[in-house]
Write a protein that holds these residues in place. Sequence first.
Motif, PDB file in Angstrom:
ATOM      1  N   PRO A 190       0.811  -1.231   0.000  1.00 17.92           N
ATOM      2  CA  PRO A 190       0.000   0.000   0.000  1.00 17.92           C
ATOM      3  C   PRO A 190       0.840   1.274   0.000  1.00 17.92           C
ATOM      4  O   PRO A 190       0.439   2.287  -0.588  1.00 17.92           O
ATOM      5  CB  PRO A 190      -0.825  -0.125   1.291  1.00 17.92           C
ATOM      6  CG  PRO A 190      -0.890  -1.589   1.560  1.00 17.92           C
ATOM      7  CD  PRO A 190       0.436  -2.111   1.128  1.00 17.92           C
ATOM      8  N   MET A 191       2.018   1.233   0.639  1.00 18.21           N
ATOM      9  CA  MET A 191       2.863   2.424   0.690  1.00 18.21           C
ATOM     10  C   MET A 191       3.635   2.627  -0.608  1.00 18.21           C
ATOM     11  O   MET A 191       4.104   3.735  -0.897  1.00 18.21           O
ATOM     12  CB  MET A 191       3.850   2.302   1.862  1.00 18.21           C
ATOM     13  CG  MET A 191       3.182   2.157   3.224  1.00 18.21           C
ATOM     14  SD  MET A 191       4.363   1.860   4.562  1.00 18.21           S
ATOM     15  CE  MET A 191       5.262   3.409   4.566  1.00 18.21           C
ATOM     16  N   MET A 192       3.775   1.571  -1.404  1.00 21.29           N
ATOM     17  CA  MET A 192       4.549   1.647  -2.639  1.00 21.29           C
ATOM     18  C   MET A 192       3.679   1.930  -3.857  1.00 21.29           C
ATOM     19  O   MET A 192       4.133   1.738  -4.985  1.00 21.29           O
ATOM     20  CB  MET A 192       5.311   0.335  -2.857  1.00 21.29           C
ATOM     21  CG  MET A 192       6.368   0.050  -1.819  1.00 21.29           C
ATOM     22  SD  MET A 192       7.078  -1.604  -2.010  1.00 21.29           S
ATOM     23  CE  MET A 192       7.868  -1.442  -3.610  1.00 21.29           C
ATOM     24  N   GLY A 193       2.452   2.396  -3.645  1.00 20.37           N
ATOM     25  CA  GLY A 193       1.542   2.647  -4.754  1.00 20.37           C
ATOM     26  C   GLY A 193       2.115   3.541  -5.848  1.00 20.37           C
ATOM     27  O   GLY A 193       2.091   3.165  -7.033  1.00 20.37           O
ATOM     28  N   ALA A 261      -0.702   8.238 -19.642  1.00 21.01           N
ATOM     29  CA  ALA A 261       0.336   9.116 -19.097  1.00 21.01           C
ATOM     30  C   ALA A 261      -0.262  10.361 -18.447  1.00 21.01           C
ATOM     31  O   ALA A 261       0.214  10.819 -17.392  1.00 21.01           O
ATOM     32  CB  ALA A 261       1.311   9.505 -20.203  1.00 21.01           C
ATOM     33  N   LEU A 262      -1.314  10.925 -19.055  1.00 24.48           N
ATOM     34  CA  LEU A 262      -1.944  12.106 -18.478  1.00 24.48           C
ATOM     35  C   LEU A 262      -2.690  11.764 -17.188  1.00 24.48           C
ATOM     36  O   LEU A 262      -2.687  12.556 -16.224  1.00 24.48           O
ATOM     37  CB  LEU A 262      -2.908  12.733 -19.489  1.00 24.48           C
ATOM     38  CG  LEU A 262      -2.260  13.377 -20.720  1.00 24.48           C
ATOM     39  CD1 LEU A 262      -3.339  13.868 -21.681  1.00 24.48           C
ATOM     40  CD2 LEU A 262      -1.344  14.522 -20.328  1.00 24.48           C
ATOM     41  N   LEU A 263      -3.329  10.608 -17.142  1.00 22.58           N
ATOM     42  CA  LEU A 263      -4.083  10.226 -15.956  1.00 22.58           C
ATOM     43  C   LEU A 263      -3.167   9.938 -14.764  1.00 22.58           C
ATOM     44  O   LEU A 263      -3.500  10.256 -13.626  1.00 22.58           O
ATOM     45  CB  LEU A 263      -4.947   8.997 -16.251  1.00 22.58           C
ATOM     46  CG  LEU A 263      -6.158   9.205 -17.160  1.00 22.58           C
ATOM     47  CD1 LEU A 263      -6.862   7.876 -17.437  1.00 22.58           C
ATOM     48  CD2 LEU A 263      -7.143  10.192 -16.539  1.00 22.58           C
ATOM     49  N   PHE A 264      -2.008   9.352 -15.034  1.00 20.90           N
ATOM     50  CA  PHE A 264      -1.139   8.903 -13.947  1.00 20.90           C
ATOM     51  C   PHE A 264       0.170   9.681 -13.886  1.00 20.90           C
ATOM     52  O   PHE A 264       1.159   9.181 -13.353  1.00 20.90           O
ATOM     53  CB  PHE A 264      -0.838   7.408 -14.101  1.00 20.90           C
ATOM     54  CG  PHE A 264      -2.056   6.538 -14.087  1.00 20.90           C
ATOM     55  CD1 PHE A 264      -2.767   6.336 -12.921  1.00 20.90           C
ATOM     56  CD2 PHE A 264      -2.504   5.924 -15.248  1.00 20.90           C
ATOM     57  CE1 PHE A 264      -3.894   5.536 -12.900  1.00 20.90           C
ATOM     58  CE2 PHE A 264      -3.634   5.123 -15.246  1.00 20.90           C
ATOM     59  CZ  PHE A 264      -4.337   4.932 -14.070  1.00 20.90           C
ATOM     60  N   GLN A 265       0.191  10.905 -14.440  1.00 22.05           N
ATOM     61  CA  GLN A 265       1.441  11.651 -14.479  1.00 22.05           C
ATOM     62  C   GLN A 265       1.956  11.974 -13.082  1.00 22.05           C
ATOM     63  O   GLN A 265       3.172  11.942 -12.832  1.00 22.05           O
ATOM     64  CB  GLN A 265       1.262  12.927 -15.288  1.00 22.05           C
ATOM     65  CG  GLN A 265       0.188  13.869 -14.779  1.00 22.05           C
ATOM     66  CD  GLN A 265       0.076  15.131 -15.622  1.00 22.05           C
ATOM     67  OE1 GLN A 265       1.009  15.500 -16.308  1.00 22.05           O
ATOM     68  NE2 GLN A 265      -1.066  15.784 -15.564  1.00 22.05           N
ATOM     69  N   LYS A 266       1.053  12.269 -12.145  1.00 17.72           N
ATOM     70  CA  LYS A 266       1.532  12.605 -10.806  1.00 17.72           C
ATOM     71  C   LYS A 266       2.140  11.390 -10.109  1.00 17.72           C
ATOM     72  O   LYS A 266       3.081  11.513  -9.318  1.00 17.72           O
ATOM     73  CB  LYS A 266       0.401  13.187  -9.964  1.00 17.72           C
ATOM     74  CG  LYS A 266      -0.731  12.223  -9.642  1.00 17.72           C
ATOM     75  CD  LYS A 266      -1.752  12.883  -8.712  1.00 17.72           C
ATOM     76  CE  LYS A 266      -2.869  11.913  -8.328  1.00 17.72           C
ATOM     77  NZ  LYS A 266      -3.835  12.542  -7.400  1.00 17.72           N
ATOM     78  N   TYR A 267       1.619  10.191 -10.429  1.00 20.91           N
ATOM     79  CA  TYR A 267       2.198   8.986  -9.857  1.00 20.91           C
ATOM     80  C   TYR A 267       3.566   8.699 -10.465  1.00 20.91           C
ATOM     81  O   TYR A 267       4.458   8.187  -9.787  1.00 20.91           O
ATOM     82  CB  TYR A 267       1.271   7.794 -10.076  1.00 20.91           C
ATOM     83  CG  TYR A 267      -0.060   7.923  -9.385  1.00 20.91           C
ATOM     84  CD1 TYR A 267      -0.166   7.723  -8.008  1.00 20.91           C
ATOM     85  CD2 TYR A 267      -1.212   8.248 -10.088  1.00 20.91           C
ATOM     86  CE1 TYR A 267      -1.388   7.842  -7.357  1.00 20.91           C
ATOM     87  CE2 TYR A 267      -2.436   8.374  -9.453  1.00 20.91           C
ATOM     88  CZ  TYR A 267      -2.519   8.172  -8.089  1.00 20.91           C
ATOM     89  OH  TYR A 267      -3.724   8.291  -7.457  1.00 20.91           O
ATOM     90  N   ILE A 268       3.716   9.000 -11.771  1.00 20.88           N
ATOM     91  CA  ILE A 268       5.005   8.785 -12.413  1.00 20.88           C
ATOM     92  C   ILE A 268       6.070   9.662 -11.778  1.00 20.88           C
ATOM     93  O   ILE A 268       7.160   9.203 -11.419  1.00 20.88           O
ATOM     94  CB  ILE A 268       4.904   9.077 -13.929  1.00 20.88           C
ATOM     95  CG1 ILE A 268       3.944   8.083 -14.590  1.00 20.88           C
ATOM     96  CG2 ILE A 268       6.274   8.977 -14.578  1.00 20.88           C
ATOM     97  CD1 ILE A 268       3.708   8.373 -16.059  1.00 20.88           C
TER      98      ILE A 268
END
Length: 279
Positions: A190-193, A261-268
Motif C-alpha cells: 500500500p505504501m509503494m503505490g 500518461a496524463l491520468l497517472f502523471q503525478k504517480y510517475i
Amino acid sequence: MVRSRANRRLHRIAIYSLFTVVALYTLFPFYWMIASSLKSGQAIFDVTFLPDLKFNNYAAILSDGVFLRSLMNSFIVAASVVALSLGLAIAAAYALGRIDFRGRSPIMFLFLAVSMFPQIALLSGLFEMIRWLGLYNTRGSLIFAYMIFTLPFNIWVLTTFMRSLPRQIEEAAIMDGCSPLRIVRCIFLPMMGPALMSTGLLAFIASWNEFMFALTFILTDENRTVPVAIALISGSSRYEFPYGAIMAASTIVTLPLIVLALLFQKYIVSGLTAGAVKG
C-alpha cells in the motif's frame, strides 16, 4: 521599483515564450499525425492544418482483423510483462532494500549495468536462447525478451523506494508476528503505490512500443504485435504507400498511451523521485 517590475514582466514573457516553443515542438508531430490520418489519396500531400473530418482510414484499419489481433497481442504481452516484472521486482526490492547481506551494492550496480546494454547487443544471444527454449514465434518469446530491460529498471526504482521506508513500521510488524510475505503484502505494497504505478506504466509503454525484438522473434500474423503490424501495412498496389492508413493506425496505438500518461502523471513523477532524498 519600476525597473524591477519591468524585469519581472520580461522574465515572465521569456518563460511563457520558451514554454510555447517547447509545447509546439513537442505536440506538433502528434497533431500532424492525427491530421494526416484524416486525409486520403493525394490530399495527404496538401498542407492543410484543418483537414476535413473523414474517418475512412480509421474504418479501414478497425475492420482489419490482422490489426485488431495485433492490438490484442500487444496488450497481452505488455500486461504480462508488467505483472511478471512487478512481481519479481517487489520480491527483489524487499531482499535488496530491507535485508542486510554481503554484496547488495554490487548486485544493484549489476542490475543497472544490465539495463544499459543496447538491445542490438543482446539480439543474437536472445535469439539462440529463445529458440532453445522453444518459444520462437510465440508471445512468450516477447515476454521473455522484454523482461530483460524492464525488470532491472523496476528493481532499481523499487529498491530505492523500499530503502526510504521507515524501519520502525517493519519492526513493529515483526513484533506482532507478521511473516515477511505478510509484511510486504499488507504494509509495503500500500505504501509503494506511486512507485508501482510509475514503474508499471513505464514498463507497459516500453513493451507496447518495442519493435526490434517483435520483428525478430515473431513470424506470423497470429502472434505479431502492433508496431510490426503498422510497419507491414501495404497499399492496394506496389506503387502506393498508405500514409493515411499508417497515420490512422499510429493514432489508434498512441492515444491510449497518452491518456494513461496524463491520468497517472503525478504517480510517475512521485514514484520516480520517491526515495531520492531522505527526510
